[in-house]
Design a protein around this motif. Sequence first.
Motif, PDB file in Angstrom:
ATOM      1  N   GLY A 124       0.813  -1.215   0.000  1.00 50.63           N
ATOM      2  CA  GLY A 124       0.000   0.000   0.000  1.00 50.63           C
ATOM      3  C   GLY A 124       0.843   1.260   0.000  1.00 50.63           C
ATOM      4  N   GLU A 125       1.898   1.274   0.818  1.00 47.94           N
ATOM      5  CA  GLU A 125       2.803   2.427   0.859  1.00 47.94           C
ATOM      6  C   GLU A 125       3.504   2.601  -0.486  1.00 47.94           C
ATOM      7  N   LEU A 126       3.849   1.498  -1.087  1.00 47.01           N
ATOM      8  CA  LEU A 126       4.536   1.528  -2.367  1.00 47.01           C
ATOM      9  C   LEU A 126       3.642   2.095  -3.469  1.00 47.01           C
ATOM     10  N   VAL A 127       2.387   1.655  -3.514  1.00 47.55           N
ATOM     11  CA  VAL A 127       1.452   2.187  -4.511  1.00 47.55           C
ATOM     12  C   VAL A 127       1.322   3.698  -4.339  1.00 47.55           C
ATOM     13  N   GLU A 128       1.169   4.159  -3.106  1.00 48.76           N
ATOM     14  CA  GLU A 128       1.043   5.603  -2.857  1.00 48.76           C
ATOM     15  C   GLU A 128       2.313   6.350  -3.246  1.00 48.76           C
ATOM     16  N   ALA A 129       3.472   5.792  -2.950  1.00 50.54           N
ATOM     17  CA  ALA A 129       4.742   6.439  -3.310  1.00 50.54           C
ATOM     18  C   ALA A 129       4.888   6.531  -4.831  1.00 50.54           C
ATOM     19  N   ILE A 130       4.493   5.485  -5.541  1.00 42.25           N
ATOM     20  CA  ILE A 130       4.560   5.502  -7.005  1.00 42.25           C
ATOM     21  C   ILE A 130       3.576   6.537  -7.551  1.00 42.25           C
ATOM     22  N   GLU A 131       2.367   6.603  -6.991  1.00 45.40           N
ATOM     23  CA  GLU A 131       1.394   7.616  -7.423  1.00 45.40           C
ATOM     24  C   GLU A 131       1.999   9.011  -7.305  1.00 45.40           C
ATOM     25  N   ARG A 132       2.615   9.323  -6.148  1.00 44.08           N
ATOM     26  CA  ARG A 132       3.204  10.647  -5.927  1.00 44.08           C
ATOM     27  C   ARG A 132       4.358  10.911  -6.900  1.00 44.08           C
ATOM     28  N   ALA A 133       5.221   9.911  -7.093  1.00 46.98           N
ATOM     29  CA  ALA A 133       6.350  10.074  -8.011  1.00 46.98           C
ATOM     30  C   ALA A 133       5.866  10.266  -9.446  1.00 46.98           C
TER      31      ALA A 133
END
Length: 144
Positions: A124-133
């Motif tokens: 979940g954290e990874l998906v959010e980090a990719i969205e932001r990037a």
Amino acid sequence: MPDKHEQADQMRDDVPSTIARSDDKAVRTYKKTLESAEDSYGDGERAHRAAYASLKHTHEKVGDHWEPKERKGPSDPQAAQGTPASRDRERPTAQGVDANASKGHLDDVARKIGIDEPENMNKGELVEAIERANARATARARHR
């Protein structure tokens, strides 16, 4: 009749910039689905949502563009609902990130777009980090 590459090049000016920077199949998928949806729903948000939904089944957003997914299918719970449920019961989307991909695949995408130590994040954290990037990369590309 133009070949598929020429056809995609002719469509690039008529699609959002993130799609225009993507491969030919992404351009054709979005544009052809949009045209069909406009015939059904008219020009507007609903037609564009249908075109993005179609694109998200075959491509995922990586940085400032879309790349083919490892396997076809919905990218997040909103996309998995299908129509008309997706219209009636809106859920958050992953903004083009393939949230249904494996953790390993998401780690690879994260590294590709400059996220440090993705292996230390949960999915979940990874998906959010990719969205932001992805959002940052798109904003930079639009201001070039």
